[in-house]
Design a protein around this motif. Structure first.
Motif, PDB file in Angstrom:
ATOM      1  N   VAL A   1       1.523  -4.662  -6.803  1.00 43.31           N
ATOM      2  CA  VAL A   1       1.931  -4.506  -5.569  1.00 43.31           C
ATOM      3  C   VAL A   1       0.806  -3.405  -4.693  1.00 43.31           C
ATOM      4  N   GLY A   2       0.711  -3.716  -3.595  1.00 40.25           N
ATOM      5  CA  GLY A   2      -0.058  -3.529  -3.067  1.00 40.25           C
ATOM      6  C   GLY A   2      -0.860  -4.954  -1.771  1.00 40.25           C
ATOM      7  N   THR A   3      -1.047  -5.656  -2.589  1.00 35.29           N
ATOM      8  CA  THR A   3      -1.306  -7.584  -2.556  1.00 35.29           C
ATOM      9  C   THR A   3      -1.636  -7.453  -1.549  1.00 35.29           C
ATOM     10  N   VAL A   4      -3.021  -7.453  -0.114  1.00 37.31           N
ATOM     11  CA  VAL A   4      -2.483  -8.014   1.225  1.00 37.31           C
ATOM     12  C   VAL A   4      -2.369  -9.717   1.362  1.00 37.31           C
ATOM     13  N   PHE A   5      -2.225  -9.856   1.622  1.00 34.45           N
ATOM     14  CA  PHE A   5      -2.010 -11.416   2.365  1.00 34.45           C
ATOM     15  C   PHE A   5      -2.182 -11.941   3.540  1.00 34.45           C
TER      16      PHE A   5
ATOM     17  N   VAL B   1       2.371  -6.925  -0.259  1.00 35.19           N
ATOM     18  CA  VAL B   1       3.662  -6.937  -1.234  1.00 35.19           C
ATOM     19  C   VAL B   1       4.038  -5.844  -1.883  1.00 35.19           C
ATOM     20  N   ASP B   2       5.455  -5.253  -1.239  1.00 31.78           N
ATOM     21  CA  ASP B   2       5.798  -3.992  -1.590  1.00 31.78           C
ATOM     22  C   ASP B   2       7.176  -3.993  -2.310  1.00 31.78           C
ATOM     23  N   ASP B   3       7.440  -5.031  -2.992  1.00 33.72           N
ATOM     24  CA  ASP B   3       9.268  -5.914  -3.056  1.00 33.72           C
ATOM     25  C   ASP B   3       9.304  -6.716  -3.968  1.00 33.72           C
ATOM     26  N   TYR B   4       9.699  -7.503  -5.025  1.00 34.27           N
ATOM     27  CA  TYR B   4      10.564  -8.051  -6.411  1.00 34.27           C
ATOM     28  C   TYR B   4      11.482  -8.449  -5.826  1.00 34.27           C
ATOM     29  N   GLY B   5      12.104  -9.362  -7.040  1.00 35.65           N
ATOM     30  CA  GLY B   5      13.029  -9.991  -6.902  1.00 35.65           C
ATOM     31  C   GLY B   5      13.145 -10.809  -8.320  1.00 35.65           C
ATOM     32  N   SER B   6      14.034 -10.635  -8.795  1.00 36.53           N
ATOM     33  CA  SER B   6      14.632 -11.588  -9.956  1.00 36.53           C
ATOM     34  C   SER B   6      14.621 -13.122 -10.309  1.00 36.53           C
ATOM     35  N   ALA B   7      14.711 -13.375  -8.763  1.00 31.97           N
ATOM     36  CA  ALA B   7      14.075 -15.129  -9.068  1.00 31.97           C
ATOM     37  C   ALA B   7      13.760 -14.668  -8.498  1.00 31.97           C
TER      38      ALA B   7
ATOM     39  N   ILE C   1      -5.859 -13.970   0.350  1.00 36.31           N
ATOM     40  CA  ILE C   1      -6.108 -13.109  -0.220  1.00 36.31           C
ATOM     41  C   ILE C   1      -6.874 -11.881   0.349  1.00 36.31           C
ATOM     42  N   VAL C   2      -6.548 -11.215   1.113  1.00 31.06           N
ATOM     43  CA  VAL C   2      -6.860  -9.935   1.761  1.00 31.06           C
ATOM     44  C   VAL C   2      -7.972  -8.880   0.711  1.00 31.06           C
ATOM     45  N   GLN C   3      -6.778  -8.819  -0.447  1.00 26.18           N
ATOM     46  CA  GLN C   3      -7.025  -7.051  -0.773  1.00 26.18           C
ATOM     47  C   GLN C   3      -6.103  -7.193  -1.505  1.00 26.18           C
ATOM     48  N   TRP C   4      -6.848  -7.636  -3.032  1.00 26.61           N
ATOM     49  CA  TRP C   4      -5.762  -7.135  -3.758  1.00 26.61           C
ATOM     50  C   TRP C   4      -5.057  -6.179  -4.292  1.00 26.61           C
ATOM     51  N   GLY C   5      -3.722  -5.692  -4.759  1.00 28.49           N
ATOM     52  CA  GLY C   5      -3.116  -4.526  -4.840  1.00 28.49           C
ATOM     53  C   GLY C   5      -3.424  -4.364  -6.271  1.00 28.49           C
ATOM     54  N   SER C   6      -2.524  -3.035  -7.344  1.00 29.03           N
ATOM     55  CA  SER C   6      -2.488  -2.780  -8.256  1.00 29.03           C
ATOM     56  C   SER C   6      -1.683  -2.958  -9.827  1.00 29.03           C
ATOM     57  N   TYR C   7      -2.805  -3.554 -10.451  1.00 29.97           N
ATOM     58  CA  TYR C   7      -1.800  -3.609 -11.981  1.00 29.97           C
ATOM     59  C   TYR C   7      -1.132  -2.411 -12.010  1.00 29.97           C
ATOM     60  N   ALA C   8      -2.131  -1.836 -11.823  1.00 28.50           N
ATOM     61  CA  ALA C   8      -1.600   0.040 -13.010  1.00 28.50           C
ATOM     62  C   ALA C   8      -0.110   0.180 -12.177  1.00 28.50           C
ATOM     63  N   ARG C   9      -0.531  -0.012 -10.889  1.00 33.69           N
ATOM     64  CA  ARG C   9       0.893   1.264 -10.114  1.00 33.69           C
ATOM     65  C   ARG C   9       1.523   0.032  -9.934  1.00 33.69           C
ATOM     66  N   SER C  10       1.750  -0.958 -10.797  1.00 33.00           N
ATOM     67  CA  SER C  10       2.881  -1.757 -10.734  1.00 33.00           C
ATOM     68  C   SER C  10       3.634  -1.649 -11.987  1.00 33.00           C
TER      69      SER C  10
END
Length: 213
Positions: A121-125, A136-142, A171-180
């Protein structure tokens, strides 16, 4: 009476934020190395992936769609799909994303969904051929277990206009695995959330650097 009026007003605002569903979709066209999809309200134009990025992807492990699974590469050949907030499986969430904030769709920044163990979450591309940033601020089961990125669009017409296409992203900036992991830890009753949470914990346990904003 007041509560009924409130609910009707809320529903109207929700669907207004999702956009109109009346767009007509024309045939995909490939012009000057770009893929262009059109609706009444416009189109989406993306540049074809470079041959070098596609070639590098051939040596990577593949997901169930036959697309490359990357580690930390910034240039990627990625399968994309599209969604909008009035779809049946997203209706309960309305115009909100999985972080509890409004989905984004502007000329500068747009929301995207992905497997958070792949794109935290928070990854910017950026998508080659487009000027907007995607976050990336959302997800989906598929999406779980794949490298697919789901692009948020404001209506069913826009969603169909995007369709399914393979693009090059940077990828411009990676998000956070910890926050995810923190967000997913409260949702593990859902199998796709549990799968993403487990995969992230394994990465962190293996000493993977926590991606930060």
């Amino acid at each position: 009476m007041l509560s009924r009026f409130f609910l009707l007003t809320l529903s109207a605002l929700l669907f207004a934020s999702c956009g109109s569903d009346l767009d007509l979709v024309s045939k995909e066209r490939a012009l000057n190395g770009k893929m262009t999809y059109h609706t009444r309200s416009g189109g989406y134009s993306t540049a074809l992936p470079s041959s070098s990025v596609v070639e590098k992807g051939h040596s990577k492990p593949k997901d169930k769609h036959g697309m490359p699974l990357y580690s930390r590469e910034r240039l990627r050949h990625v399968r994309t799909t599209a969604y909008h907030c009035a779809e049946a499986d997203h209706l309960q969430y309305g115009s909100m994303n999985a972080t509890g904030t409004p989905l984004k769709y502007s000329n500068r920044v747009r929301s995207a969904a992905a497997d958070w163990s792949v794109y935290p979450v928070g990854t910017v591309f950026k998508i080659k051929g487009m000027s907007q940033l995607f976050v990336v601020d959302d997800y989906g089961s598929a999406l779980t277990g794949t490298g697919t990125v789901d692009i948020y669009t404001p209506s069913a017409g826009h969603m169909k206009a995007w369709g399914r296409r393979n693009v090059e992203i940077a990828i411009v900036q990676w998000g956070s695995y910890a926050r995810s992991a923190q967000l997913l830890s409260k949702r593990t009753r859902h199998s796709h959330c549990r799968q993403m949470y487990t995969a992230i914990q394994r990465k962190l346990g293996d000493g993977a650097a926590t991606a930060s904003r």
